[in-house]
Scaffold this motif. Sequence first.
Motif, PDB file in Angstrom:
ATOM      1  N   ARG A 482      30.089  39.338  36.811  1.00  0.00           N
ATOM      2  CA  ARG A 482      30.936  39.476  37.251  1.00  0.00           C
ATOM      3  C   ARG A 482      29.837  39.478  38.829  1.00  0.00           C
ATOM      4  O   ARG A 482      30.226  39.644  39.696  1.00  0.00           O
ATOM      5  CB  ARG A 482      30.728  41.257  37.734  1.00  0.00           C
ATOM      6  CG  ARG A 482      32.000  41.032  36.521  1.00  0.00           C
ATOM      7  CD  ARG A 482      31.956  42.587  35.811  1.00  0.00           C
ATOM      8  NE  ARG A 482      32.674  43.839  37.016  1.00  0.00           N
ATOM      9  CZ  ARG A 482      32.381  44.770  36.294  1.00  0.00           C
ATOM     10  NH1 ARG A 482      32.687  45.501  35.179  1.00  0.00           N
ATOM     11  NH2 ARG A 482      32.266  46.013  37.606  1.00  0.00           N
ATOM     12  N   ARG A 485      30.347  37.851  42.124  1.00  0.00           N
ATOM     13  CA  ARG A 485      31.627  37.400  42.349  1.00  0.00           C
ATOM     14  C   ARG A 485      31.546  37.969  44.177  1.00  0.00           C
ATOM     15  O   ARG A 485      30.836  38.838  44.356  1.00  0.00           O
ATOM     16  CB  ARG A 485      32.240  38.638  41.763  1.00  0.00           C
ATOM     17  CG  ARG A 485      33.143  37.920  41.161  1.00  0.00           C
ATOM     18  CD  ARG A 485      33.597  39.038  40.008  1.00  0.00           C
ATOM     19  NE  ARG A 485      34.035  38.445  39.087  1.00  0.00           N
ATOM     20  CZ  ARG A 485      35.282  39.398  37.698  1.00  0.00           C
ATOM     21  NH1 ARG A 485      35.018  40.663  38.317  1.00  0.00           N
ATOM     22  NH2 ARG A 485      35.657  38.785  36.558  1.00  0.00           N
ATOM     23  N   SER A 486      33.108  38.167  44.386  1.00  0.00           N
ATOM     24  CA  SER A 486      32.315  38.962  46.184  1.00  0.00           C
ATOM     25  C   SER A 486      32.546  40.277  46.252  1.00  0.00           C
ATOM     26  O   SER A 486      33.573  41.311  45.192  1.00  0.00           O
ATOM     27  CB  SER A 486      33.441  38.099  46.959  1.00  0.00           C
ATOM     28  OG  SER A 486      35.245  38.275  46.355  1.00  0.00           O
ATOM     29  N   ALA A 489      36.116  41.287  45.338  1.00  0.00           N
ATOM     30  CA  ALA A 489      36.587  40.743  43.910  1.00  0.00           C
ATOM     31  C   ALA A 489      36.243  42.145  42.708  1.00  0.00           C
ATOM     32  O   ALA A 489      36.905  42.981  42.180  1.00  0.00           O
ATOM     33  CB  ALA A 489      36.405  40.137  43.637  1.00  0.00           C
ATOM     34  N   GLU A 490      35.004  42.904  43.303  1.00  0.00           N
ATOM     35  CA  GLU A 490      33.987  43.111  42.510  1.00  0.00           C
ATOM     36  C   GLU A 490      34.589  44.788  42.028  1.00  0.00           C
ATOM     37  O   GLU A 490      34.222  45.574  41.961  1.00  0.00           O
ATOM     38  CB  GLU A 490      32.504  43.077  42.657  1.00  0.00           C
ATOM     39  CG  GLU A 490      31.556  43.846  41.467  1.00  0.00           C
ATOM     40  CD  GLU A 490      31.868  43.744  40.207  1.00  0.00           C
ATOM     41  OE1 GLU A 490      31.570  44.225  39.346  1.00  0.00           O
ATOM     42  OE2 GLU A 490      32.710  42.251  39.761  1.00  0.00           O
ATOM     43  N   THR A 493      37.689  45.415  40.194  1.00  0.00           N
ATOM     44  CA  THR A 493      37.293  45.321  39.206  1.00  0.00           C
ATOM     45  C   THR A 493      36.735  46.530  38.812  1.00  0.00           C
ATOM     46  O   THR A 493      36.942  47.031  36.966  1.00  0.00           O
ATOM     47  CB  THR A 493      35.802  44.049  38.749  1.00  0.00           C
ATOM     48  OG1 THR A 493      36.530  42.760  39.021  1.00  0.00           O
ATOM     49  CG2 THR A 493      35.475  43.432  37.514  1.00  0.00           C
TER      50      THR A 493
END
Length: 517
Positions: A482, A485-486, A489-490, A493
């Motif tokens: 993870r 990631r951007s 997005a994170e 999540t």
Amino acid sequence: MATPPVAPEFAHLVDLSADALGTFVLFATDDYFAEKENLLKPGAPEWREGAYTDKGKWMDGWESQRRRSDGHDFAVIRLGASGRVHGALVDTTHFKGNAPQAVSLEAIDAPLTATPQWLDAADGWFEVLPRQPVKPDAPNALLAAAPTPRVTHVRLRIFPDGGVARLRVYGEAVAEPRTFWRRGSVDLAALENGGTIAAVSDQFFGPPSNLLLPGRGVNMGDGWETRRRRTPGSDWCVIKLGRRGVVERLELDTHFFKGNAPQATLVEALDEEALGAEAVAGLLHAPKGWQTLVTRTPLVQHRRHQLEPDRPLAVTHLRVHIFPHGGVNRLRVFGVALDGPGERARLEQLNALPADTASAVFLACCGARAFAETMTALRPFGSWREVFSAAESVWWKLGTTAWRDAFAAHPRLGASKKAKAQSAKSAAWSKGEQRGVGTSDKAVRARLAALNDAYFEKFGFIFIACATGKSAPELLALLEERLPRSKKAELETAAVEQAKITRLRLEKWLLEHEGEG
């Protein structure tokens, strides 16, 4: 292949280890002569005279090689249906000079995704059957001193080595409580959800318990089939549902039954909570006293029928009639599960808490004050399904500021005990959520801590993951995945993981406060 009769000691119980339920042998210390998977094969053990493999005599069971060192062999089995274990059948049929001298059985309640390594390190194992001698070439029926709590896995130990043809673990199926708290319909009659057969008029060709198995069945012999009636009336079976509920839809499947399908069905219902257990017991075989749930409905051969109740009823037992006789492959009873007495008492307690106390409860489940205040204001809740549904809805309506508040309430994964203790916002029920981290080696902990720092520097909040059932190396791999990631997005999540954690903590509060009022 013939199926041996169930030992009288277990006739009223469910085979939690049935292969049809999805039971799986996860691990065995040794299965040199015969594969561990044979333990769960349906049917009686087979004998092949003069049959040999390149390793030795062909045997229909699990067989380890002769030990050349101290110790003993064991196998770990994930049960297809979790439940309370009453005993086990350790069948050594055909193992004469190569049977173990003694066996024992242990059990644990663990995540279904638990690996052999996780289970080996787990400290929740307890003894179901103490070490005791077994007879060679015999079905050994072994009764536990008392039924166990709900378990998901068992560990069969054989002393010191040898072969076991079959293992059957008998008990009462008990579904995870969250099965009945989820939104949407659930199969209230499914065997893995605790559905059982309470009575039956006839089962000459196949037992009605087959109705409650998963899947559609593999042939005509995998259903409930009665002999041909020569008198007026109908055959029937009574199903005790795994949970009291309101039935929304039934599926009655005559798959494979072509020349012997029933012509019609009728479904009746009882509510044990309203009538009492004694009254229901007296009505199981009674021709009258039942409420009609589904009026008499025609059936055809080899087809899955959709049946709708005539009216909504809270029920615990169903009596399914088939006219005049014949066979049915499967039955599904989809409906809304209702809270039990203990759950209703806990809900009343939650609804009656002073606002500041209730807010503290919700804040301990999710560190965002906006979440806690909104959930407190939404009381009173009508059911635990409403509580969980509201928690999910509220969380996803909160903004990113509230999300970050919730993230900040967690200690960092892999942080020292001192650092965790110093986390003033850490939730009260976080114990056990980082089990795998606490027992990991120094290198893994150091790597977790270093990447947590990098993660925080990049995203502005700590790494959030629902750690239950995950080992430290698994969490480390997740963090490494993870980190690239951007931010957008994170953040999403992390919000998903927080929603999982919040639900688990709400469930834990519910279960830990049973009976309080």
